[in-house]
Write a protein that holds these residues in place. Structure first.
Motif, PDB file in Angstrom:
ATOM      1  N   PRO A  27       0.808  -1.214   0.000  1.00 62.66           N
ATOM      2  CA  PRO A  27       0.000   0.000   0.000  1.00 62.66           C
ATOM      3  C   PRO A  27       0.845   1.269   0.000  1.00 62.66           C
ATOM      4  N   VAL A  28       0.192   2.416  -0.172  1.00 61.38           N
ATOM      5  CA  VAL A  28       0.873   3.704  -0.104  1.00 61.38           C
ATOM      6  C   VAL A  28       0.866   4.161   1.359  1.00 61.38           C
ATOM      7  N   ILE A  29       2.027   4.148   1.985  1.00 62.52           N
ATOM      8  CA  ILE A  29       2.128   4.485   3.406  1.00 62.52           C
ATOM      9  C   ILE A  29       2.340   5.990   3.571  1.00 62.52           C
ATOM     10  N   VAL A  30       1.593   6.598   4.475  1.00 67.64           N
ATOM     11  CA  VAL A  30       1.668   8.054   4.654  1.00 67.64           C
ATOM     12  C   VAL A  30       2.125   8.466   6.048  1.00 67.64           C
ATOM     13  N   TYR A  45      -1.292  -0.930   9.687  1.00 71.76           N
ATOM     14  CA  TYR A  45      -0.550  -2.171   9.468  1.00 71.76           C
ATOM     15  C   TYR A  45       0.482  -2.351  10.575  1.00 71.76           C
ATOM     16  N   LEU A  46       0.684  -3.591  10.992  1.00 70.82           N
ATOM     17  CA  LEU A  46       1.779  -3.920  11.899  1.00 70.82           C
ATOM     18  C   LEU A  46       3.016  -4.129  11.034  1.00 70.82           C
ATOM     19  N   ASP A  47       4.037  -3.328  11.249  1.00 70.80           N
ATOM     20  CA  ASP A  47       5.237  -3.354  10.434  1.00 70.80           C
ATOM     21  C   ASP A  47       6.265  -4.305  11.034  1.00 70.80           C
ATOM     22  N   LEU A  48       6.475  -5.436  10.383  1.00 64.16           N
ATOM     23  CA  LEU A  48       7.487  -6.403  10.812  1.00 64.16           C
ATOM     24  C   LEU A  48       8.700  -6.372   9.892  1.00 64.16           C
ATOM     25  N   GLU A  49       8.832  -5.290   9.134  1.00 68.69           N
ATOM     26  CA  GLU A  49       9.956  -5.119   8.204  1.00 68.69           C
ATOM     27  C   GLU A  49      10.871  -3.986   8.653  1.00 68.69           C
ATOM     28  N   ARG A 398      -0.167  -9.226   4.023  1.00 65.59           N
ATOM     29  CA  ARG A 398      -0.441  -7.808   3.742  1.00 65.59           C
ATOM     30  C   ARG A 398      -1.940  -7.539   3.741  1.00 65.59           C
ATOM     31  N   GLU A 399      -2.697  -8.456   3.185  1.00 68.64           N
ATOM     32  CA  GLU A 399      -4.157  -8.302   3.192  1.00 68.64           C
ATOM     33  C   GLU A 399      -4.692  -8.298   4.621  1.00 68.64           C
ATOM     34  N   VAL A 433      -1.886 -14.042  13.476  1.00 69.42           N
ATOM     35  CA  VAL A 433      -2.126 -13.742  12.065  1.00 69.42           C
ATOM     36  C   VAL A 433      -1.337 -14.703  11.176  1.00 69.42           C
ATOM     37  N   PHE A 434      -0.109 -15.022  11.564  1.00 71.59           N
ATOM     38  CA  PHE A 434       0.674 -16.009  10.817  1.00 71.59           C
ATOM     39  C   PHE A 434      -0.067 -17.344  10.780  1.00 71.59           C
ATOM     40  N   ASP A 435      -0.569 -17.759  11.913  1.00 70.01           N
ATOM     41  CA  ASP A 435      -1.292 -19.025  12.006  1.00 70.01           C
ATOM     42  C   ASP A 435      -2.510 -19.020  11.073  1.00 70.01           C
ATOM     43  N   GLU A 436      -3.290 -17.967  11.145  1.00 70.44           N
ATOM     44  CA  GLU A 436      -4.479 -17.841  10.284  1.00 70.44           C
ATOM     45  C   GLU A 436      -4.085 -17.863   8.799  1.00 70.44           C
ATOM     46  N   THR A 437      -2.988 -17.192   8.489  1.00 66.27           N
ATOM     47  CA  THR A 437      -2.550 -17.099   7.090  1.00 66.27           C
ATOM     48  C   THR A 437      -2.090 -18.433   6.553  1.00 66.27           C
ATOM     49  N   PHE A 438      -1.266 -19.155   7.335  1.00 67.92           N
ATOM     50  CA  PHE A 438      -0.815 -20.462   6.877  1.00 67.92           C
ATOM     51  C   PHE A 438      -1.992 -21.435   6.740  1.00 67.92           C
ATOM     52  N   ALA A 439      -2.958 -21.320   7.658  1.00 66.77           N
ATOM     53  CA  ALA A 439      -4.136 -22.185   7.568  1.00 66.77           C
ATOM     54  C   ALA A 439      -4.959 -21.889   6.332  1.00 66.77           C
TER      55      ALA A 439
END
Length: 444
Positions: A27-30, A45-49, A398-399, A433-439
C-alpha cells in the motif's frame, strides 16, 4: 510555500516517473508511529519489516523527531572539512559500543558505502604493511549492497545478472556460508549446530590454497547473513574463522549493517561470538530513519588513510544524521531495546517453532533476537524451496494488515525484522495472524 502532496493519483500511476527499483509496492504508506504504519485509506498495518531494519526505535520516535528538528534550526550540513562536536561526540559514543577497541570511525551515507570504504581502508593497511596481495574472501549467500564493489562482494549471482563487469571486482573469492539447513557438506545437519564439523569455515583454507591468485588481505562477512535468508552460524563457526584470519594475517571485516544496534539482543551481532574484528561496518538503524552509515576500525587500521585518501560529501558533515544518531543511542539505552529484542525475539521464535510443528511447509525457523527467518519448502525431506508460497504468504499477510519481507538466495524465506519497540502483545498478535494465514493459504 511547501509543495502539497496529492492524494488523488491512482496507485498505478505512482511509479510513472520513477526508475524501477524495489520500493514500488502497495500500500501507499503516509504515516507511522512505533510498530504501526498507516496507508492513504487510514488502514493500520503492523510493520514487521521496519525499513528494512532501519526503524529500530520505531517510526517517528518523538526523541528522534525532536533531535532532527532542533538540529535543523542550527546547522543542516557542515561547510566542508571543519570540525563538528556533534560528529566527534557521536564517533566517541560509537567506539564505546565496541568497548573502545575499535577506536576510529568514518561516517558514510549507507551500508553499501560503508562496506566499500571498509575494503578500501583494509587495502591501504595491507599496502602500508607490505602485504603481497589484495585478495578478498567473501561468503556465498551474502549481501553487502548494490554498488559495484559491494555487489562484487555479494554472494548471490542473481543480483549480478545483466550488469556485465559492474559487479566483478578482481580478486574476490566466495566461500561456503554457514547455511546449516542447506549444508553442502552434510545432508543431515539441519539443527544449526555445526554438525558438519565446520567444513564451511575450513573451506576458507581451501580457497586460499586453491582459488586465490594473490595473498588474502581481507575477509568480509555479515555476522548473521540476513538478506541471504537469516543464516545464523553455529556457536563454533566464528571463533574458527577468526583463528584462520589470524593465522594468515587477514583483516576481518564484520558487516553489521542489518544486525547492528540492538537487533539481535546485543549491540552488534558479532558480540554473540566474542569476536574481535578489525573493522565493523554499520548503517540502517543508527539513523532512526535518517540516512547515516559508517565503519569503525582499530587504531592501527583507523589511521591507515592519509589526508585525501577518502571523503564523502555528506557523511560526517550531515548534522541531521549525526543528531539522529545521538538520539537513537539514547533511546536504545533508556528503553533497553536490545533486551526487549532478546525477550520478544525469543517469544517470536518459540511461537514460530510451534507453527513449524503444525505446518509441514515450514522447513526451518532460525535467527537471533528480532532478526528471524522462516524458510518454506515443498517437501521437508527434499527441502525443495517454495518461493511461490512465500510470495502468496507475503501477499496474504499484507491483506491481513501485517507487513514483512521475503528474502534468501532461493526466495524461500520470510524475514521478520520489526522495530525493537515491539511489545509481547504485538508479537502474540503477529503469531495469530501467521497461524491464520498459513491455515488459509496452505499450499498453492
Amino acid at each position: 510555500m511547501a509543495h502539497k502532496i496529492s492524494d488523488e493519483a491512482s496507485t498505478s500511476a505512482l511509479d510513472t516517473h520513477l526508475i524501477p527499483g524495489s520500493n514500488l509496492a502497495e500500500p501507499v504508506i503516509v504515516s507511522g508511529a512505533g510498530c504501526d504504519v498507516v496507508d492513504e485509506g487510514g488502514n493500520v498495518y503492523l510493520d514487521l519489516e521496519a525499513g528494512p531494519g532501519v526503524n529500530s526505535v520505531g517510526h517517528c520516535h518523538p526523541k528522534v523527531v525532536k533531535a532532527i528538528q532542533d538540529q535543523a534550526g542550527r546547522l543542516l550540513q557542515g561547510p566542508g572539512r571543519n570540525h563538528s562536536r556533534v560528529t566527534s561526540e557521536l564517533a566517541a559514543r560509537i567506539t564505546r559500543e565496541s568497548d573502545g577497541r575499535l577506536s576510529r570511525v568514518f561516517f558514510t551515507n549507507s551500508g553499501a558505502e560503508s562496506n566499500d570504504g571498509a575494503i578500501k581502508l583494509a587495502f591501504k593497511h595491507a599496502s602500508n604493511a607490505g602485504k603481497k596481495g589484495y585478495g578478498v574472501i567473501a561468503m556465498e549467500h551474502s549481501f553487502h549492497g548494490r554498488t559495484s564493489l559491494a555487489l562484487s562482494l555479494t554472494g548471490n549471482a542473481a543480483r549480478k545478472k545483466g550488469f556485465g563487469p559492474y559487479a566483478a571486482l578482481p580478486g574476490v573469492v566466495h566461500v561456503s556460508a554457514p547455511y546449516c539447513y542447506r549444508c553442502p557438506y552434510s545432508s543431515e545437519n539441519k539443527n544449526n549446530d555445526g554438525g558438519c564439523g565446520l567444513k564451511c569455515a575450513d573451506s576458507i583454507e581451501d580457497a586460499i590454497k586453491v582459488r586465490m591468485q594473490s595473498a588474502p588481505a581481507v575477509l568480509i562477512s555479515e555476522s548473521i547473513l540476513c538478506v541471504g535468508g537469516v543464516l545464523t552460524p553455529p556457536k563454533q563457526y566464528w571463533p574458527r574463522v577468526q583463528e584462520i584470519c589470524g593465522k594468515h594475517n587477514i583483516t576481518l571485516i564484520i558487516d553489521e549493517v542489518f544486525a547492528g544496534w540492538g537487533r539481535t539482543g546485543k549491540t552488534f551481532g558479532y558480540q554473540h561470538w566474542d569476536l574481535q574484528p578489525d573493522i565493523v561496518t554499520f548503517a540502517k538503524a543508527i539513523g532512526g530513519g535518517v540516512p547515516i552509515g559508517g565503519f569503525m576500525a582499530t587504531e592501527t587500521l583507523g589511521t591507515a588513510f592519509e589526508e585525501g585518501d577518502h571523503f564523502t560529501t555528506f557523511g560526517s558533515n550531515n548534522q541531521i544524521g549525526m543528531a539522529a544518531g545521538h538520539a537513537v543511542l539514547d533511546i536504545l539505552k533508556e528503553e533497553k531495546l536490545a533486551e526487549n529484542a532478546r525477550i520478544c525475539g525469543e517469544r517470536f521464535l518459540d511461537g514460530l517453532k510451534r507453527l513449524a510443528e503444525k505446518y509441514e511447509v515450514i522447513g526451518d525457523v532460525r535467527g537471533i533476537g528480532l532478526m528471524l527467518g522462516v524458510e518454506l519448502v515443498k517437501n521437508r525431506d527434499t527441502r525443495e524451496p517454495y518461493p511461490d508460497l512465500v510470495k502468496a504468504i507475503h501477499a496474504a499477510l499484507r491483506e491481513r494488515k501485517v507487513l514483512i519481507s521475503t528474502t534468501g538466495t532461493y526466495g524461500s524465506t520470510l524475514r521478520i525484522t520489526p522495530p525493537l519497540v515491539i511489545t509481547s502483545d504485538q508479537v502474540d498478535y503477529a503469531l495469530r495472524v501467521f497461524d491464520e494465514t498459513f491455515a488459509a493459504v496452505g499450499r498453492i
